[in-house]
Design an enzyme around this catalytic site. Sequence first.
Site, mmCIF file in Angstrom:
data_model
loop_
_atom_site.group_PDB
_atom_site.id
_atom_site.type_symbol
_atom_site.label_atom_id
_atom_site.label_comp_id
_atom_site.label_asym_id
_atom_site.label_seq_id
_atom_site.Cartn_x
_atom_site.Cartn_y
_atom_site.Cartn_z
ATOM 1 C CE LYS A 107 -4.202 -1.986 1.840
ATOM 2 N NZ LYS A 107 -3.787 -3.314 2.327
HETATM 3 C C1 LIG Z 1 -4.469 -4.362 1.870
HETATM 4 C C2 LIG Z 1 -3.746 -5.624 1.849
HETATM 5 C C3 LIG Z 1 -4.165 -6.697 1.062
HETATM 6 C C4 LIG Z 1 -5.434 -6.651 0.255
HETATM 7 O O1 LIG Z 1 -5.357 -5.745 -0.817
HETATM 8 P P1 LIG Z 1 -6.683 -5.225 -1.535
HETATM 9 O O2 LIG Z 1 -6.233 -4.261 -2.550
HETATM 10 O O3 LIG Z 1 -7.547 -4.601 -0.471
HETATM 11 O O4 LIG Z 1 -7.348 -6.429 -2.115
HETATM 12 C C5 LIG Z 1 -3.404 -7.840 1.050
HETATM 13 N N1 LIG Z 1 -2.284 -7.943 1.804
HETATM 14 C C6 LIG Z 1 -1.854 -6.938 2.563
HETATM 15 C C7 LIG Z 1 -0.623 -7.132 3.364
HETATM 16 C C8 LIG Z 1 -2.558 -5.746 2.605
HETATM 17 O O5 LIG Z 1 -2.106 -4.755 3.372
#
Ligand SMILES: *Cc1c(COP(=O)(O)O)cnc(C)c1O
Length: 434
Positions: A107
């Site tokens: 993210k």
């Molecule tokens: C947010 C997140 C996900 C999921 O991603 P999405 O885009 O919401 O499907 C998977 N793994 C980690 C470590 C995350 O922080």
Amino acid sequence: MRYISTNGRSPAGSLKEVVMRGLAPDGGLYMPERISPMPDAFFRQMYDMDLQETAFSVASHLLGEDIPTSDLKKMVYDTLDFPVPLVQIHHRLSTLELFHGPTMAFKDIGARFMARLLGYFNRHEQQEVNVLVATSGDTGSAVANGFYKVPGIRVVVLYPEGMVTPLQEKQFTTLGENITAVEVKGTFDDCQRMVKQAFSDEELNRLVKLTSANSINWARLMPQSFYYFWGVAQLGKKTDNITCAVPSGNFGNLCSGLIAKKMHLPIKRFIAATNINDIVPKYIENGHYQPKPSVATVANAMDVGNPSNFARILELYGHSREAICADIEGYVCTDEEIRTTIGEVYERQQYLLDPHGAVGYKALQDHLYKHPENTGFFIETAHPAKFRETVEPAIRQKIPLPANLSRFAGGIKQTEKLSTNFDIFKNFLIRSCV
Ligand SMILES: *Cc1c(COP(=O)(O)O)cnc(C)c1O
């Protein structure tokens, strides 16, 4: 480029409007009105480009009409100032490690790009923008760190009390400055609902300028398409029949991959890999989309009971389940399977997975077993040390804490505790933002 709402009842918006608003006024999610393929020349050069060049080419293709080249280039290069390596685990199976950024989760990429884009669009405005974000763990830290000390922007992070790991919590509750953390007595879904309701509350929006940094915001989603190109480029020109497994919660990451495919990136198939919050795999299996309250798992960043980006996926495929199933298959992993996979892969391959990546690994491994003609990579979304509570027992070993994580450990937690009552949250926002 104009952007249209998935609910189809709001007028089309400009990039600036879309980034500033987050959610469309009709409650829908914005999508570009068209996504055209990358030019052939790009695909000839892609295999010789570095990460930043690749990302900049894709960014120019999508945003070039709306942002001057030099500004866009700086945003892309500043966002991606860390490596995103493709690591081969065994024959035909690799992982794209997206956890080398400042908060060690994928993210970081979306959040850092969005912070720069929002800063760019708000640079001549007088009024402060309030970025609201609901988090089940990683979003809060990525957004808080991405926006930390950005002038003219304040961040309010909502998270479910007791449901994020202590380390995750430290990453966004100890910063202070322009970052406020709200600890909600409820679930992640409650937090997400409160944020959504805030955006549709007319009175609130008259008083304070609000935007979302959840993956409902196009500015967070779009930059995630960059690394799919980079993943394929690292596999090399000669690799075809590529499958990509994406550990999914709100489905922003997968949606970005599908957007890359829409731009003609040669990924043959995607796997929507989830923990037991299996709403999307169930839809692929039987055609019924049935949101449920989320269930807590060891892959907590994927504990989502009503994935917000599913609306975008439907839109991308013209609401045809048949078309969706042609490109995407589902896979579901239990907590037990996650733990076992972490243990086994560590023992046999000396590769340490985090619980989310383990879901991607297992999904891909099973797929490749059934499809020996395919080669694949899965997205490793977080550094394993972020989830030591699960990883250490699974491998029966302690793991060291990287500096990027330990730097938060000594901070003092500061939060505002609230119930799930929307009016109380609304008053809190008005009090603290005006
Ligand atoms: C947010 C997140 C996900 C999921 O991603 P999405 O885009 O919401 O499907 C998977 N793994 C980690 C470590 C995350 O922080």
